[in-house]
Structures are given as C-alpha cells and as structure tokens.
Design a protein around this motif. Sequence first.
Motif, PDB file in Angstrom:
ATOM      1  N   ASP A 133      12.026  12.389  10.040  1.00  0.00           N
ATOM      2  CA  ASP A 133      11.498  13.036   8.832  1.00  0.00           C
ATOM      3  C   ASP A 133      10.004  13.259   9.007  1.00  0.00           C
ATOM      4  OD1 ASP A 133      13.940  12.763   7.624  1.00  0.00           O
ATOM      5  OD2 ASP A 133      13.303  11.210   6.204  1.00  0.00           O
ATOM      6  N   GLY A 176      12.916  17.556   6.725  1.00  0.00           N
ATOM      7  CA  GLY A 176      13.974  16.835   7.410  1.00  0.00           C
ATOM      8  C   GLY A 176      14.474  17.657   8.585  1.00  0.00           C
ATOM      9  N   THR A 231      13.932   2.537   4.958  1.00  0.00           N
ATOM     10  CA  THR A 231      13.085   2.424   3.760  1.00  0.00           C
ATOM     11  C   THR A 231      11.969   1.464   4.124  1.00  0.00           C
ATOM     12  OG1 THR A 231      15.094   2.511   2.464  1.00  0.00           O
ATOM     13  CG2 THR A 231      13.088   1.907   1.303  1.00  0.00           C
ATOM     14  N   GLU A 261      18.851   5.315   8.250  1.00  0.00           N
ATOM     15  CA  GLU A 261      17.925   5.774   7.214  1.00  0.00           C
ATOM     16  C   GLU A 261      17.012   4.599   6.905  1.00  0.00           C
ATOM     17  OE1 GLU A 261      18.231   8.879   6.411  1.00  0.00           O
ATOM     18  OE2 GLU A 261      16.552   8.824   5.012  1.00  0.00           O
ATOM     19  N   HIS A 288      10.550  10.565  -4.197  1.00  0.00           N
ATOM     20  CA  HIS A 288      10.568  10.427  -2.734  1.00  0.00           C
ATOM     21  C   HIS A 288      10.202  11.695  -1.981  1.00  0.00           C
ATOM     22  CE1 HIS A 288      12.329   6.545  -3.381  1.00  0.00           C
ATOM     23  NE2 HIS A 288      13.258   7.098  -4.146  1.00  0.00           N
ATOM     24  N   ALA A 289      10.091  12.834  -2.693  1.00  0.00           N
ATOM     25  CA  ALA A 289       9.867  14.096  -1.974  1.00  0.00           C
ATOM     26  C   ALA A 289       8.584  14.770  -2.425  1.00  0.00           C
ATOM     27  CB  ALA A 289      11.052  15.032  -2.203  1.00  0.00           C
ATOM     28  N   LYS A 309       8.474   9.825   9.979  1.00  0.00           N
ATOM     29  CA  LYS A 309       9.198   8.621   9.569  1.00  0.00           C
ATOM     30  C   LYS A 309      10.483   8.576  10.374  1.00  0.00           C
ATOM     31  CE  LYS A 309      11.706   6.652   5.735  1.00  0.00           C
ATOM     32  NZ  LYS A 309      12.816   7.343   5.098  1.00  0.00           N
ATOM     33  N   ARG A 339       3.551   9.289   2.346  1.00  0.00           N
ATOM     34  CA  ARG A 339       4.772   8.497   2.147  1.00  0.00           C
ATOM     35  C   ARG A 339       5.892   9.221   1.399  1.00  0.00           C
ATOM     36  NH1 ARG A 339       4.132   2.696   3.202  1.00  0.00           N
ATOM     37  NH2 ARG A 339       2.909   2.817   5.078  1.00  0.00           N
ATOM     38  N   LYS A 340       5.772  10.532   1.192  1.00  0.00           N
ATOM     39  CA  LYS A 340       6.859  11.261   0.551  1.00  0.00           C
ATOM     40  C   LYS A 340       7.406  12.305   1.517  1.00  0.00           C
ATOM     41  CE  LYS A 340       5.820  10.702  -4.295  1.00  0.00           C
ATOM     42  NZ  LYS A 340       5.771  11.413  -5.567  1.00  0.00           N
ATOM     43  N   LYS A 341       8.700  12.578   1.409  1.00  0.00           N
ATOM     44  CA  LYS A 341       9.344  13.449   2.400  1.00  0.00           C
ATOM     45  C   LYS A 341       8.930  14.909   2.235  1.00  0.00           C
ATOM     46  CE  LYS A 341      13.906  14.401   4.351  1.00  0.00           C
ATOM     47  NZ  LYS A 341      15.111  13.695   4.793  1.00  0.00           N
ATOM     48  N   GLN A 365       6.504  13.348   6.678  1.00  0.00           N
ATOM     49  CA  GLN A 365       6.046  12.875   5.379  1.00  0.00           C
ATOM     50  C   GLN A 365       4.580  13.228   5.151  1.00  0.00           C
ATOM     51  OE1 GLN A 365       6.484   8.586   5.321  1.00  0.00           O
ATOM     52  NE2 GLN A 365       8.421   8.765   4.258  1.00  0.00           N
ATOM     53  N   TRP A 406      21.721  19.495   1.876  1.00  0.00           N
ATOM     54  CA  TRP A 406      20.282  19.805   1.795  1.00  0.00           C
ATOM     55  C   TRP A 406      20.137  20.999   0.870  1.00  0.00           C
ATOM     56  CZ3 TRP A 406      15.971  17.379   3.562  1.00  0.00           C
ATOM     57  CH2 TRP A 406      14.775  18.089   3.514  1.00  0.00           C
TER      58      TRP A 406
END
Length: 269
Positions: free
Chosen positions: A122, A132, A260, A258, A168-169, A118, A127-129, A124, A69
């Motif tokens: 996670d 964590g 998706t 994980e 994704h973030a 998520k 829809r993006k991280k 979000q 991370w």
Amino acid sequence: MMNDLSAENIQEALRHVDSGMFGAHIHYYPQVGSTNDILRVMAEQGAPAGTLVVADEQTSGRGRMGRTWTAPPRTSLLMSVLFRPLLHPAQAHRLVMVVGLAAARACEAAVRLRVDVKWPNDLQIERKKLAGILPESAIEGDTLTWVIVGIGINVNTQFEKEHPLSEHATSLAMATGHVVHRATLLALILQQMHQWYGQPYESTLSTEWQQRCVTLGQRIAVSTPQGRLIGTAEALDEHGALWLRADDGSRHYLTIGEATIASQGSISA
Ligand code: BTN
C-alpha cells in the motif's frame, strides 16, 4: 467536474515526458469492469510489454485478498500495467516495487508530501491509505509469462466523515486541499516507471522500498490466511516478504497479509 483523464488529455500530458515503452500502448476507457481483467485478456492475446489499461471508473474493481475496490468516477487513477519480464516467479514483487515507487515519487512531486509504503504493497500519506496495488501473473515452468500490476490511487476522492473508509483512507486532494490533474499525474508516473524499470534491483529498487516502508520496526498485527499474528516487523526480504517476530519469540515469514500498525504499544484493530 470536467474529465481530466480523457484519451486526448493523456496524449497531451505524455508529450512532455519520456515514458519509454509505458507510453506506447495506452488504452483508455471511461468505464470497465476491472482494468486488470481487461489487460489480462490483452496479455493472453499477445499484447506487448508496457501495455497500459486506464479507466475513469470500474464497475467490478478488485482489491487484494478477495476484496472489492470502489472509487467514484472522476476521482481516481485506476490502471494496470503489463510486464513480460525475464524473472523467476519468486521475483515478481520487483514489479510491484517499480509501480509503487513510481507512483510514490510522482505523487510526492505533485503534492510535496511524503509518501510511505505499508507492507505488503500500500501507499500511505500520514498513515492513511492513498493507493493499493494488485499484482497478478501467469507462470510457465520457471518463468513469468506476464505480470500485471494494477494500481488504484485516490487522487481527488473525498472521504466524508460518515464514509466507512474515512478513518483509514486519504487522497491527494484531501491531504493538500488541491485538485490534482489526473492525466498529468499519470504521465509523471509513467516517466518514473520508465526510469525505475531500468534500475538494478539490489542497489536501488529494494533499498528505496525499504526506506519508505513504515511497517519496519513497528509492532503490528497481521491478518493472514492462517490467522492473526502479533509481533514486531523485523525485516523485509528481497521478495517483499516480511519477517515477523511474534511475542512468544517465534519468527514468521509472511508473503501475504494485512498489517495494522499499533499506536503507542497497543494493537487496536
Ligand atoms: C488493494 O489495496 O487491495 C489493492 C487495490 C488495487 C486496485 C486497483 S484499481 C486498478 C486495478 N484494477 C482492479 O480491479 N484492481 C486494481
């Protein structure tokens, strides 16, 4: 940029909230290897429940499933919280919910945008991280000696287009266009944790966790240590595990993995 997360700023921000045991033993470091590792040593030396390790930067930050991370200094909230709960080891996920929901509520209050969960743990935005969570525990017989819940939140991080995570973030600053004061956000999170930790599990914690969980009802692909599964996320149980209905009709009980989420019926990742 000034350091908005100094020990002094944290103490000042805490004066405005009731954070109970979560504000009583805070150890701030400009740089550590991993906050989870520092707190583990403290836990083994008898540190009290509620002890918190916060760092501006980690040189060997750890993610789930053996990943690293990474976060540039001055951008994130990187912290670990110590619990000494009277719970069975199978119930440890409740503490992930306490920390995750506290962070979700505090971030929502700070930026006025919805924060989703998520599966498995996670946070979000759109829809993006955003964050964590990494839980770790020590077990003796039928009880948890300690549980450490580490969380990394992208507060003022900028993921430029070329950044490998940019698709994704996200961060609070990217989602809103505003810099967020990290010590103030930390104080809000600790206040929320204090509230959530006192809540009965069945009626509130797990209900809100499920309501926020965008994975439920979706067609997903899950990488598990046993391989990749594709199907519909049917339900979450009280231990945070996911029931997946695979395309051949079989049902799978997944405790780690994980996910998706497929868009428009296709699985792309
Ligand atoms: C993940 O999504 O894979 C979990 C990431 C957890 C990162 C946090 S940052 C603070 C704490 N210390 C660590 O080394 N990891 C957690």
